[in-house]
Design a protein around this motif. Structure first.
Motif, PDB file in Angstrom:
ATOM      1  N   GLN A   4     -54.561  48.126  33.538  1.00  0.00           N
ATOM      2  CA  GLN A   4     -53.502  47.851  32.539  1.00  0.00           C
ATOM      3  C   GLN A   4     -53.201  49.050  31.649  1.00  0.00           C
ATOM      4  OE1 GLN A   4     -52.647  45.678  34.138  1.00  0.00           O
ATOM      5  NE2 GLN A   4     -53.891  43.870  34.255  1.00  0.00           N
ATOM      6  N   SER A   5     -54.216  49.668  31.039  1.00  0.00           N
ATOM      7  CA  SER A   5     -54.015  50.859  30.214  1.00  0.00           C
ATOM      8  C   SER A   5     -55.349  51.583  30.096  1.00  0.00           C
ATOM      9  CB  SER A   5     -53.513  50.468  28.821  1.00  0.00           C
ATOM     10  OG  SER A   5     -53.399  51.616  27.981  1.00  0.00           O
ATOM     11  N   VAL A   6     -55.297  52.906  29.904  1.00  0.00           N
ATOM     12  CA  VAL A   6     -56.531  53.647  29.600  1.00  0.00           C
ATOM     13  C   VAL A   6     -56.545  54.076  28.140  1.00  0.00           C
ATOM     14  CG1 VAL A   6     -56.984  54.432  31.964  1.00  0.00           C
ATOM     15  CG2 VAL A   6     -55.520  55.824  30.463  1.00  0.00           C
ATOM     16  N   MET A  27     -51.370  48.445  36.563  1.00  0.00           N
ATOM     17  CA  MET A  27     -51.084  48.855  35.193  1.00  0.00           C
ATOM     18  C   MET A  27     -49.892  48.082  34.655  1.00  0.00           C
ATOM     19  SD  MET A  27     -49.172  52.571  35.504  1.00  0.00           S
ATOM     20  CE  MET A  27     -48.735  52.530  33.752  1.00  0.00           C
ATOM     21  N   MET A  28     -49.791  48.031  33.322  1.00  0.00           N
ATOM     22  CA  MET A  28     -48.687  47.321  32.683  1.00  0.00           C
ATOM     23  C   MET A  28     -47.868  48.267  31.821  1.00  0.00           C
ATOM     24  SD  MET A  28     -50.424  43.635  31.746  1.00  0.00           S
ATOM     25  CE  MET A  28     -48.851  42.921  31.224  1.00  0.00           C
ATOM     26  N   ILE A  29     -46.578  47.984  31.752  1.00  0.00           N
ATOM     27  CA  ILE A  29     -45.631  48.745  30.946  1.00  0.00           C
ATOM     28  C   ILE A  29     -45.223  47.891  29.748  1.00  0.00           C
ATOM     29  CG2 ILE A  29     -43.338  49.839  30.921  1.00  0.00           C
ATOM     30  CD1 ILE A  29     -45.275  51.239  32.785  1.00  0.00           C
ATOM     31  N   GLY A  30     -45.215  48.483  28.559  1.00  0.00           N
ATOM     32  CA  GLY A  30     -44.706  47.767  27.393  1.00  0.00           C
ATOM     33  C   GLY A  30     -45.687  46.851  26.704  1.00  0.00           C
ATOM     34  N   LEU A  31     -46.986  47.107  26.847  1.00  0.00           N
ATOM     35  CA  LEU A  31     -47.984  46.322  26.125  1.00  0.00           C
ATOM     36  C   LEU A  31     -47.925  46.636  24.627  1.00  0.00           C
ATOM     37  CD1 LEU A  31     -51.058  46.660  28.513  1.00  0.00           C
ATOM     38  CD2 LEU A  31     -49.790  44.556  28.019  1.00  0.00           C
ATOM     39  N   GLU A  53     -53.768  52.830  46.190  1.00  0.00           N
ATOM     40  CA  GLU A  53     -52.657  51.909  45.970  1.00  0.00           C
ATOM     41  C   GLU A  53     -52.518  51.630  44.475  1.00  0.00           C
ATOM     42  OE1 GLU A  53     -53.521  49.246  50.017  1.00  0.00           O
ATOM     43  OE2 GLU A  53     -54.306  48.603  48.074  1.00  0.00           O
ATOM     44  N   ALA A  54     -51.325  51.175  44.101  1.00  0.00           N
ATOM     45  CA  ALA A  54     -51.090  50.838  42.692  1.00  0.00           C
ATOM     46  C   ALA A  54     -50.044  49.731  42.593  1.00  0.00           C
ATOM     47  CB  ALA A  54     -50.634  52.063  41.917  1.00  0.00           C
ATOM     48  N   ARG A  55     -50.049  49.066  41.455  1.00  0.00           N
ATOM     49  CA  ARG A  55     -49.009  48.100  41.100  1.00  0.00           C
ATOM     50  C   ARG A  55     -48.609  48.364  39.662  1.00  0.00           C
ATOM     51  NH1 ARG A  55     -48.977  43.517  44.795  1.00  0.00           N
ATOM     52  NH2 ARG A  55     -50.904  43.433  46.008  1.00  0.00           N
ATOM     53  N   ILE A  56     -47.325  48.186  39.374  1.00  0.00           N
ATOM     54  CA  ILE A  56     -46.801  48.339  38.019  1.00  0.00           C
ATOM     55  C   ILE A  56     -46.205  47.002  37.588  1.00  0.00           C
ATOM     56  CG2 ILE A  56     -45.105  49.489  36.546  1.00  0.00           C
ATOM     57  CD1 ILE A  56     -45.233  51.894  38.426  1.00  0.00           C
ATOM     58  N   TYR A  57     -46.651  46.510  36.433  1.00  0.00           N
ATOM     59  CA  TYR A  57     -46.139  45.250  35.909  1.00  0.00           C
ATOM     60  C   TYR A  57     -45.539  45.453  34.522  1.00  0.00           C
ATOM     61  CZ  TYR A  57     -48.809  42.920  39.607  1.00  0.00           C
ATOM     62  OH  TYR A  57     -49.298  42.510  40.823  1.00  0.00           O
ATOM     63  N   PRO A  58     -44.217  45.526  34.405  1.00  0.00           N
ATOM     64  CA  PRO A  58     -43.612  45.513  33.071  1.00  0.00           C
ATOM     65  C   PRO A  58     -43.969  44.204  32.369  1.00  0.00           C
ATOM     66  CG  PRO A  58     -42.030  46.225  34.727  1.00  0.00           C
ATOM     67  CD  PRO A  58     -43.212  45.687  35.469  1.00  0.00           C
ATOM     68  N   THR A  59     -44.292  44.293  31.096  1.00  0.00           N
ATOM     69  CA  THR A  59     -44.748  43.113  30.359  1.00  0.00           C
ATOM     70  C   THR A  59     -43.655  42.065  30.245  1.00  0.00           C
ATOM     71  OG1 THR A  59     -46.297  44.457  29.092  1.00  0.00           O
ATOM     72  CG2 THR A  59     -45.727  42.307  28.183  1.00  0.00           C
ATOM     73  N   VAL A  60     -44.028  40.842  30.580  1.00  0.00           N
ATOM     74  CA  VAL A  60     -43.150  39.682  30.461  1.00  0.00           C
ATOM     75  C   VAL A  60     -43.785  38.726  29.448  1.00  0.00           C
ATOM     76  CG1 VAL A  60     -42.172  37.702  31.680  1.00  0.00           C
ATOM     77  CG2 VAL A  60     -42.276  39.930  32.813  1.00  0.00           C
TER      78      VAL A  60
END
Length: 335
Positions: free
Chosen positions: A124-126, A161-165, A187-194
């Motif tokens: 999610q974030s470092v 990881m998440m975007i906009g936390l 591999e990676a996944r990006i999840y903008p915060t919902v």
């Protein structure tokens, strides 16, 4: 070679020892409680019995919760059942998703025994400040330690990881993307915060303590992180939640069902604009994978419009090719 596919099986939220501010697993998975194990096993078998063309590139994937934190007997029973189908050739391995602080050497030994090959961890974030503001319940150091154990034991690592936390910004998100690459992720996944209903993040939003990203902000920041993965050769598996994951129950945030296409379109146009430069009054001829043409054309032609605005070109021609990966060719001609 056949492309890799996941056969997803959702394990409810019961395994997670924490409640992050953004998390509403009953909204995401549609489950309200842990199922009876016999019911769960029957559903798993029914799903796998329906697979007719599975192969060694496919994975049986346990998603939806922190898989290694559920009750040990339940975890091993699910793994044992899935492993029966691997022995039958339905898939080549098992993929699981979990938290960084739910990984240790003993757990990895169990996972290897049952042919788990791919492990996804919710980094999610470092940025520890972001993790604390999100009530994530673990530190960045936990992610680094888990990643080291996973890669040293021969598993394929995927970093989520998440975007906009809360308290996150583009700089911290780029640092997270770079860290996931440095951890050895393939591999990676990006999840903008919902912002889902029935979450602390919704309460924070309504109190004015958190400002959700607009769709355009989420696309722009996700695109910049995607560039990090693209340039590092890390395969991006997904951007954003799946459209079936109850996005209608998310009143705020980047909950566009096709956000992945919007992000990829932004990345592709950025790369092409950089290659083309200023080509006022000329034609740009772009060679691109056939399967990426819809991505480049963008939502309602927005990508082509952006290309013209940034390069000044008079016309854009797209030529489909048999390229194996996204690596567009750009030629400039007079009109």
């Amino acid at each position: 070679m056949n492309p890799m596919r996941n056969f997803p099986f959702f394990v409810p939220h019961a395994g997670c020892p924490n409640c992050c501010v953004f998390c509403s697993q009953t909204k995401i998975t549609g489950e309200k409680c842990e199922k009876d194990i016999n019911t769960e096993l029957a559903e798993l078998r029914n799903m796998l019995d329906a697979v007719k063309d599975g192969n060694e590139n496919d994975r049986i994937a346990f998603f939806g919760g922190s898989f290694t934190a559920i009750a040990y007997e339940r975890m091993t029973t699910l793994l044992e059942t899935a492993n029966e189908y691997i022995k039958q050739g339905v898939a080549g391995g098992i993929r699981i998703s979990t938290r960084p602080d739910c990984i240790d050497s003993e757990i990895l030994g169990v996972l290897k025994k049952y042919n788990v090959t791919n492990i996804e961890i919710g980094v999610q974030s470092v940025d520890d400040r972001v993790l604390a503001s999100s009530a994530r319940g673990h530190s960045a150091e936990d992610s680094y330690k888990a990643a080291e154990l996973i890669t040293k034991n021969g598993f394929v690592l995927c970093g989520q990881m998440m975007i906009g936390l809360p308290d996150s910004d583009l700089e911290s998100e780029l640092s997270t993307a770079k860290a996931i690459c440095a951890m050895g992720a393939s591999e990676a996944r990006i999840y903008p915060t919902v912002v889902f209903e029935d979450t602390e993040l919704l309460s924070m939003t309504e109190r004015g303590e958190y400002k959700p990203l607009s769709l355009d902000e989420a696309v722009e920041r996700s695109a910049k992180c995607y560039r990090v993965f693209l340039e590092a050769g890390v395969k991006l598996l997904r951007i954003g939640l799946h459209s079936s994951e109850n996005l209608k129950n998310a009143p705020y945030g980047a909950n566009h069902a096709a956000i992945g296409e919007l992000v990829k379109s932004r990345v592709y146009t950025d790369i092409i604009c950089e290659a083309a430069g200023d080509c006022r009054g000329k034609r740009i001829i772009i060679g691109i994978r056939k399967e990426d043409i819809s991505m480049l054309c963008g939502h309602k032609g927005s990508a082509i419009k952006r290309l013209k605005e940034q390069t000044g070109c008079a016309d854009v021609e797209i030529v489909g090719s048999e390229l194996e990966q996204f690596c567009p060719t750009v030629r400039i001609r007079s009109v």
